[in-house]
Scaffold this motif. Sequence first.
Motif, short mmCIF file in Angstrom:
data_model
loop_
_atom_site.label_atom_id
_atom_site.label_comp_id
_atom_site.label_asym_id
_atom_site.label_seq_id
_atom_site.Cartn_x
_atom_site.Cartn_y
_atom_site.Cartn_z
N LEU A 1 0.82 -1.21 0.00
CA LEU A 1 0.00 0.00 0.00
C LEU A 1 0.85 1.26 0.00
O LEU A 1 0.48 2.27 -0.62
N ALA A 2 2.01 1.22 0.67
CA ALA A 2 2.88 2.39 0.69
C ALA A 2 3.42 2.73 -0.69
O ALA A 2 3.81 3.88 -0.95
N SER A 3 3.43 1.76 -1.60
CA SER A 3 3.94 2.02 -2.94
C SER A 3 3.02 2.96 -3.73
O SER A 3 3.47 3.62 -4.68
N LEU B 1 2.41 8.06 -6.71
CA LEU B 1 1.68 9.29 -6.99
C LEU B 1 2.59 10.51 -6.81
O LEU B 1 2.55 11.45 -7.63
N TRP B 2 3.39 10.49 -5.77
CA TRP B 2 4.28 11.63 -5.53
C TRP B 2 5.36 11.74 -6.60
O TRP B 2 5.79 12.84 -6.94
N LEU B 3 5.81 10.59 -7.14
CA LEU B 3 6.84 10.59 -8.19
C LEU B 3 6.24 10.72 -9.59
O LEU B 3 6.98 10.72 -10.58
N ASP B 4 4.91 10.77 -9.66
CA ASP B 4 4.19 10.89 -10.94
C ASP B 4 4.47 9.73 -11.88
O ASP B 4 4.62 9.90 -13.09
N HIS C 1 -4.93 12.53 -3.05
CA HIS C 1 -5.20 11.18 -3.52
C HIS C 1 -4.34 10.13 -2.84
O HIS C 1 -4.73 8.96 -2.75
N ALA C 2 -3.18 10.49 -2.35
CA ALA C 2 -2.26 9.52 -1.74
C ALA C 2 -2.58 9.25 -0.28
O ALA C 2 -2.20 8.20 0.26
#
Length: 416
Positions: free
Chosen positions: A94-96, A101-104, A172-173
């Motif tokens: 789930l942490a992935s 999302l943060w790294l687009d 969203h994250a």
Amino acid sequence: MSVTGPQTPSLWRNKDFLALWGGQIVSTLGTRISATALPLLVLAVTGSPANAGLVGAAGSLPYLLIFLPAGTLVDRWNRRRIMLVSQITACVALASIPVALWLDVFTISQLTIVAFAQGTCFVFYDLAEEAALPRIVPPSLLPSAIAQNEAKGRGASLAGPPLGGLLFGLGHAIPFLTNALSHMVAMIGLLFVRSDLQDERSAPRDSFWNETRAGLRWLWRQPLVRAAVLLVAASNMIFSALSLALVVLARRQGASPAEIGLMLGVYGGGGLIGALVAGRLHSRFSPKTVIIGVNWIWAAVLPVLAVAPNPLSLGVVAAMTSAIGPMWNVVIGTYQLTLVPNDMLGRVGSASMTLAWGVIPLGSLIAGFLLDTLGPVGTILVLALGMLLTAVAATASPAVRHAPPLPAAPAAVHIT
């Protein structure tokens, strides 16, 4: 000098149960939060109900593919270790999502894989926890323990969706990061459980396949349990499709993510109320009454969803369906935990879950197809028809009509 008699057993003085149950409250809440955010994320990225159904199917596909072999492995392996590894793996998977999302670099393919991994972890954890429960709780308290586990899940279904919708609106994250952290909390709770979670036993006495078949044989030779499992399978397929239909219908009615979360929270609130009373009321109704009555109530309520005018009313009507499910789960769960030998609980549990939950991916896929072709209202009406046929089947089943009383203690009654 005062003399005190023996204390009445209580779940709330059982430290091991409280440690296990408390950690799972947090983890289950996190799961409900991310489960609400998952279709919202898919719809936000692709706008496709079919894609949302595909990701939902991936998350439930382990119920079909993994439950059966996992039960045999749970009976062979260390239950505590299985539960710990399941929590850690779910946390990492789930942490992935927030990282991507943060790294687009986020893709629907990644979300599909994460959903499948989380479903697999749930399968192993759930089977190990269920098999370990009679090692923690005495037989007289098993119905209460099952009811508290129901309350745990239903309470999370009440609080999780509103939180999921709110957190998704903030970012969203955030819902997925919250769920990852919740699995860490559950893992810490497991570390405080001191009881031996399994019987002493030697190396496996038979081949993997023969041990797996033994669980299937035990289940299939119990007519009432067998009939109940098949009826649960039908209702699970219907309700897995219904959940996505409600989200799509609420979006068509102009609901925001927070409003959709509130709707699903009200839906779960009905289940919490049912779970709180199921532990006390289960002994007042025969299994026959519970199994037939629950299906007919569902058949009567589902069509009303098609004419509900707004998301809140959708949640209220759906809550009527979730309020009665815990009674059924307590009745069938008590049968299983009291009658099945402890060293077979994993295999028998996996056999019943494979039959009852293995159809959930199909329900998600059917929902995506029906929503694309008929729309949410037409989909709900088709599901209501399926529920009506299930209620008729429950009423016609000889095993259900002649169901014996619920066993009060292990081996008190044998279903033949």
